[in-house]
Design an enzyme around this catalytic site. Structure first.
Site, PDB file in Angstrom:
ATOM      1  N   TRP A   1       0.839  -1.209   0.000  1.00  0.00           N
ATOM      2  CA  TRP A   1       0.000   0.000   0.000  1.00  0.00           C
ATOM      3  C   TRP A   1       0.867   1.251   0.000  1.00  0.00           C
ATOM      4  CZ3 TRP A   1      -4.083  -1.707  -1.899  1.00  0.00           C
ATOM      5  CH2 TRP A   1      -4.663  -2.914  -1.473  1.00  0.00           C
TER       6      TRP A   1
ATOM      7  N   LYS B   1     -11.814  -2.277   6.932  1.00  0.00           N
ATOM      8  CA  LYS B   1     -10.933  -3.071   7.783  1.00  0.00           C
ATOM      9  C   LYS B   1     -11.407  -3.060   9.240  1.00  0.00           C
ATOM     10  CE  LYS B   1      -8.292  -3.672   4.167  1.00  0.00           C
ATOM     11  NZ  LYS B   1      -7.362  -2.661   3.692  1.00  0.00           N
TER      12      LYS B   1
ATOM     13  N   ASP C   1      -1.833   6.770   6.442  1.00  0.00           N
ATOM     14  CA  ASP C   1      -2.817   5.775   6.013  1.00  0.00           C
ATOM     15  C   ASP C   1      -3.052   4.849   7.204  1.00  0.00           C
ATOM     16  OD1 ASP C   1      -4.227   3.644   4.981  1.00  0.00           O
ATOM     17  OD2 ASP C   1      -2.831   3.213   3.340  1.00  0.00           O
TER      18      ASP C   1
HETATM   19  C1  LIG Z   1      -6.757  -2.236   2.306  1.00  0.00           C
HETATM   20  C2  LIG Z   1      -5.779  -1.136   2.387  1.00  0.00           C
HETATM   21  C3  LIG Z   1      -5.694  -0.143   1.396  1.00  0.00           C
HETATM   22  C4  LIG Z   1      -6.540  -0.169   0.145  1.00  0.00           C
HETATM   23  O1  LIG Z   1      -7.829   0.135   0.457  1.00  0.00           O
HETATM   24  P1  LIG Z   1      -8.974   0.264  -0.671  1.00  0.00           P
HETATM   25  O2  LIG Z   1     -10.099   0.831   0.126  1.00  0.00           O
HETATM   26  O3  LIG Z   1      -9.208  -1.086  -1.214  1.00  0.00           O
HETATM   27  O4  LIG Z   1      -8.486   1.202  -1.712  1.00  0.00           O
HETATM   28  C5  LIG Z   1      -4.785   0.878   1.568  1.00  0.00           C
HETATM   29  N1  LIG Z   1      -4.000   0.938   2.662  1.00  0.00           N
HETATM   30  C6  LIG Z   1      -4.033   0.000   3.632  1.00  0.00           C
HETATM   31  C7  LIG Z   1      -3.132   0.108   4.804  1.00  0.00           C
HETATM   32  C8  LIG Z   1      -4.931  -1.063   3.521  1.00  0.00           C
HETATM   33  O5  LIG Z   1      -4.983  -2.005   4.479  1.00  0.00           O
END
Ligand SMILES: *Cc1c(COP(=O)(O)O)cnc(C)c1O
Length: 360
Positions: free
Chosen positions: A103, A195, A171
């Protein structure tokens, strides 16, 4: 009722039963309107109350003061990889990033479309199995971007670096609301809902208002302009009606537990599983011990040929979602907020029974 499945999925992932029950009710009759949640106007007063409460709960839970704006956007965390540099990183300016996984790598790739990127540190040399620590953030950086929890590899950032005035962007998709944080240190936080907060379909974005003023001078398309979404209270266009509703109920639950208690529980769950991984002769952990994530626990069978058999064994015990990400293989147990200690204990029991079958 169907059998209880222990859900270790990495995302979309387990949610509190109260949020699922409230969603089922609202699909039938939303807030006494006689209409389903998925057929009401997002401009109805009943739905506007949902967005307002979800926004307020985020502020309360994270102790955000009025210096911060909270919005629910679409496009996933992945669209933030573009929106952030598009909004803040002017051509010729430099943003600092750390590369701690897929990511983070994607965030870096997108930022390069808009300006210069300084990758201060990377753990790619050891397949992202640790968090790099010794680096300095250059003071001329437009912002510093990090990933607090690396979902695919199972590493987590337990202390954030001193940025010396450089805006801190994070993030937090896979560990938001899992532990207490000092939100006042951050200029921008984002997290895909699926998540630890809700279903897929919405992304939480938190921005310090003073950081908004530091935007780059380029033209920003309206739908990608944070200011537009903030001024319109997440309602510039039709928001992800259902997803935000589920988030609101999950946030109510998080608030009722409290972040301190949530953190203690998450630590207890992770400690329980890591202790078994370290004790059990068949398994081993894959990441540096001090960087072990409390949300995503990555481990392998020392004898790789037993992996398929172990996964089948787990399925037979109603333990679901334990296969590692397709890019790294092995096993991964995601222990998000809504997963109970009992589910972790069920996995530990299965690991012990599996070990016993191999000894006899
Ligand atoms: C799952 C995830 C993403 C991607 O998320 P999407 O909503 O599918 O774009 C980005 N960063 C982290 C840390 C993630 O766990």
């Amino acid at each position: 009722m169907t059998t209880k499945i222990h859900n270790f999925s990495a995302g979309p992932a387990i949610l509190p039963q109260s949020a699922i029950d409230a969603s089922i009710e609202a699909l039938k009759d939303f807030s006494g309107t006689g209409l389903s949640l998925i057929e009401v106007s997002h401009r109805s007063k009943e739905y506007e109350a949902v967005v307002a409460e979800a926004t307020q709960l985020v502020k309360e839970i994270l102790n955000l003061n009025d210096d911060y704006a909270v919005v629910f956007l679409q496009g996933g965390a992945s669209l933030q990889f573009d929106m952030i540099p598009m909004f803040w990183l002017g051509e010729g300016e430099t943003a600092a990033y750390t590369n701690t996984g897929v990511w983070a790598s994607r965030a870096i790739k997108e930022a390069k479309l808009f300006g210069k990127v300084d990758v201060l540190a990377s753990s790619e040399d050891k397949n992202f199995s640790y968090i790099p620590k010794n680096y300095q953030i250059p003071t001329h950086s437009k912002y510093f971007h990090c990933t607090s929890n690396n979902t695919i590899y199972g590493t987590e950032l337990f202390s954030f670096p001193e940025t010396n005035g450089v805006p801190l962007v994070c993030d937090m998709s896979s560990d938001i609301f899992s532990r207490t944080i000092d939100a006042s240190k951050f200029d921008m936080i984002y997290a895909g809902a699926q998540k630890n907060m809700g279903p897929a379909g919405t992304t939480l974005v938190i921005i310090k208002k003073s950081f908004l003023e530091k935007r780059a001078s380029r033209v920003i398309p309206t739908m990608l302009d944070y200011k537009i979404h903030i001024e319109n209270g997440s309602m510039y266009n039709t928001p992800s009606v259902f997803a935000i509703f589920v988030c609101m109920h999950t946030l109510r639950w998080i608030k009722s537990v409290g972040l301190e208690a949530m953190e203690i529980r998450n630590k207890e769950k992770a400690d329980l599983l890591y202790a078994e991984i370290d004790r059990n002769s068949l398994f081993e952990g894959t990441v540096a011990v001090e960087d072990r994530s409390r949300m995503n626990v990555n481990f392998i069978l020392k004898d790789k040929s037993l992996e398929a058999e172990f996964l089948t064994f787990c399925e037979s015990k109603n333990l679901s979602g334990l296969k590692g990400h397709r890019s790294v293989g092995g096993l991964r147990a995601s222990l998000y907020n809504a997963l109970t200690v009992e589910s972790v204990q069920a996995l530990v029991d299965a690991m012990q029974s599996f070990e016993a079958t191999k000894k006899s």
